[in-house]
Design an enzyme around this catalytic site. Structure first.
Site, PDB file in Angstrom:
ATOM      1  N   GLY A 218       5.103   2.962   4.658  1.00  0.00           N
ATOM      2  CA  GLY A 218       3.884   2.183   4.536  1.00  0.00           C
ATOM      3  C   GLY A 218       3.718   1.579   3.167  1.00  0.00           C
ATOM      4  O   GLY A 218       4.510   1.804   2.248  1.00  0.00           O
ATOM      5  N   ILE A 219       2.653   0.799   3.026  1.00  0.00           N
ATOM      6  CA  ILE A 219       2.351   0.144   1.763  1.00  0.00           C
ATOM      7  C   ILE A 219       1.800   1.171   0.774  1.00  0.00           C
ATOM      8  O   ILE A 219       1.117   2.116   1.149  1.00  0.00           O
ATOM      9  CB  ILE A 219       1.343  -1.004   1.990  1.00  0.00           C
ATOM     10  CG1 ILE A 219       1.276  -1.904   0.753  1.00  0.00           C
ATOM     11  CG2 ILE A 219      -0.032  -0.482   2.355  1.00  0.00           C
ATOM     12  CD1 ILE A 219       0.529  -3.202   1.012  1.00  0.00           C
ATOM     13  N   GLY A 220       2.145   1.020  -0.487  1.00  0.00           N
ATOM     14  CA  GLY A 220       1.639   1.928  -1.506  1.00  0.00           C
ATOM     15  C   GLY A 220       2.763   2.611  -2.254  1.00  0.00           C
ATOM     16  O   GLY A 220       3.914   2.647  -1.817  1.00  0.00           O
ATOM     17  N   GLY A 221       2.415   3.158  -3.403  1.00  0.00           N
ATOM     18  CA  GLY A 221       3.408   3.743  -4.283  1.00  0.00           C
ATOM     19  C   GLY A 221       4.111   4.956  -3.713  1.00  0.00           C
ATOM     20  O   GLY A 221       5.327   5.120  -3.863  1.00  0.00           O
ATOM     21  N   GLU A 243       6.901  -2.274   9.269  1.00  0.00           N
ATOM     22  CA  GLU A 243       6.108  -3.506   9.122  1.00  0.00           C
ATOM     23  C   GLU A 243       6.345  -4.125   7.764  1.00  0.00           C
ATOM     24  O   GLU A 243       6.325  -5.345   7.609  1.00  0.00           O
ATOM     25  CB  GLU A 243       4.622  -3.216   9.323  1.00  0.00           C
ATOM     26  CG  GLU A 243       3.991  -2.410   8.201  1.00  0.00           C
ATOM     27  CD  GLU A 243       2.513  -2.159   8.394  1.00  0.00           C
ATOM     28  OE1 GLU A 243       2.066  -2.193   9.557  1.00  0.00           O
ATOM     29  OE2 GLU A 243       1.821  -1.931   7.401  1.00  0.00           O
ATOM     30  N   VAL A 318      -6.135   7.823   0.916  1.00  0.00           N
ATOM     31  CA  VAL A 318      -6.946   8.058  -0.278  1.00  0.00           C
ATOM     32  C   VAL A 318      -7.447   9.489  -0.293  1.00  0.00           C
ATOM     33  O   VAL A 318      -7.404  10.176  -1.316  1.00  0.00           O
ATOM     34  CB  VAL A 318      -8.135   7.069  -0.336  1.00  0.00           C
ATOM     35  CG1 VAL A 318      -9.006   7.344  -1.559  1.00  0.00           C
ATOM     36  CG2 VAL A 318      -7.638   5.624  -0.355  1.00  0.00           C
ATOM     37  N   GLY A 341      -1.101  -1.033   9.454  1.00  0.00           N
ATOM     38  CA  GLY A 341      -0.367  -0.497  10.599  1.00  0.00           C
ATOM     39  C   GLY A 341      -0.374   1.013  10.692  1.00  0.00           C
ATOM     40  O   GLY A 341       0.375   1.583  11.495  1.00  0.00           O
TER      41      GLY A 341
END
Length: 429
Positions: A218-221, A243, A318, A341
């Site tokens: 997924g998106i993120g660090g 994605e 988060v 997603g």
């Protein structure tokens, strides 16, 4: 067939493209890596003659000139499907709005409910067959712009060409106007250096992975860092169905781990919807027969994900509460990100034979004031629930991994407390 004459007939300037917009229109800006920068600048110059122009876009790296030139929002109103750091600041300042969505439904929204008057998007130069390639936005661009009254292609010769099966390109016959202009480098996002928590989370997850697993990051660090750390493991013959393709997958490829050989669908090819990362990543994707871009409506379809054995989904959040509710979108009432997603892959991976879905988060964080707070909380107070407790699966922190599927509320509470930072366990109990 020679499409040169049609191409020349449709050539225009950024100012010509901006003149297509009328007051009250909805304008589509697409994705940040294929943002039509020059058309945006030209549209901003028309500020004083336009009112109530609404725009949609996502993961824009900024600046968006129509927003920057209109602090009061009297002329232009920007709406984000998903947030970059730049868009997050706009939301903080009350200069943009957020549009909640589940990523796989983006095409459905545009087909059934939304109207676009004018669309602007960058694409690669036209090929000899009359097609422009949507490059790093191949999985969403056509679904977002394809039904617009007017479609403007801003040609960017610095974009990589990414092969696809369908929707990755648009033909000159379907284009209203073509704009040629000089572009700087494609926006890049440097890979985050893994933190000590990232490394430990990856170490906790690796025992759950098997050779031949297909990965989504997924998106993120944290997910991006996990790809790089998994590249250093003993795993082999991993696959890509994601994605968002980031440098984590490039690291897997360079380490010889990413072969895609054991995938149930599209064996031998890594599947992506979008891509963002380093220039090295873009060079790897450019005309690479081992990579295929497919529409997000397909990539994120839980039934498609479920058809691949040993599918592993790695996403971040988060915070999480003791019910197992997962918040990936806000810090209190402050907007941070979007659903994207996460729900798609959480659902699909759970349905996959041997599949697993992990939500990854450090057990705590240290604020700018030096104060440590827990990312596992007793209950939420206005935070946005991204993944409901009824769909919660594996949660991973640097303290360990806990599977919430089928667990009662008291079992969840006990398991989640065990994943919390030691400083907060007594309080959570």
């Amino acid at each position: 067939m020679d499409f040169t004459s049609e191409y020349r007939a449709k050539l225009g300037t950024p100012e010509d493209a901006a003149n297509l917009v009328k007051s009250g229109d909805w304008v589509e800006y697409g994705n940040g890596t294929t943002f039509a920068v020059e058309c945006d600048k030209a549209l901003a110059k028309r500020r004083d003659e336009l009112f109530d122009v609404k725009l949609r876009g996502q993961i824009m790296y900024g600046p968006i000139e129509v927003v920057e030139c209109d602090p009061t929002g009297e002329h232009f109103c920007y709406n984000a499907w998903h947030c970059s750091g730049y868009e997050r600041k706009l939301l903080d300042q009350g200069r943009a709005y957020f549009s909640p969505m589940i990523f796989r439904n983006l095409a459905w929204y545009h087909k059934e409910f939304l109207h676009v008057n004018v669309a602007y998007v960058c694409a690669t130069p036209m090929d000899k067959h009359g097609y422009f390639n949507f490059s790093l936005s191949a999985g969403t661009a056509l679904d977002m712009i394809g039904r617009a009254d007017a479609i403007v292609i801003e040609v960017n010769d610095k974009l990589p060409k990414i092969y696809g099966a369908y929707n990755e390109s648009i033909h000159i016959s379907d284009v209203t106007m073509v704009v040629e202009c000089e572009h700087g480098p494609v926006p890049t996002v440097p890979a985050k250096k893994p933190s000590a928590e990232d490394i430990k989370i990856a170490e906790n997850i690796i025992p759950f992975l098997v050779d031949g697993a297909t990965l989504q990051l997924g998106i993120g660090g944290t997910p991006d860092a996990l790809g790089s750390i998994i590249a250093q493991s003993d795993l082999k013959d991993l696959g890509m169905h994601t994605e968002l393709c980031t440098d984590g997958f490039l690291d897997l490829y360079k380490a010889g781990k990413l072969t895609n050989k054991r995938k149930n669908i599209f064996p031998g090819k890594g599947v992506l919807g979008l891509a963002t990362g380093s220039q090295e990543l873009y060079d790897w994707l450019d005309e690479n027969p081992g990579v295929i871009a497919l529409p997000i409506a397909y990539v994120n379809d839980p039934t498609v994900i479920a058809s691949m054995d040993n599918f592993i989904s790695l996403n971040s959040c988060v915070s999480v509460d003791l019910y197992g509710q997962i918040n990936s979108e806000s810090a209190g009432l402050r907007h941070i990100s979007g659903t994207g997603g996460q729900v798609d892959f959480l659902t699909g991976a759970a349905m996959s034979k041997g599949g697993k879905s992990f939500i990854c988060v450090a057990s705590s964080r240290v604020g700018k004031d030096g104060r440590r707070t827990s990312n596992i909380v007793p209950h939420f107070n206005g935070e946005i629930i991204t993944s409901p407790r009824s769909q919660a699966y594996y949660l991973a922190t640097e303290q360990g991994v806990f599977n919430m599927a089928g667990r009662s509320t008291w079992e969840r509470a006990e398991g989640l407390v065990s994943l919390a930072h030691p400083d907060f366990r007594d309080e959570l109990i």
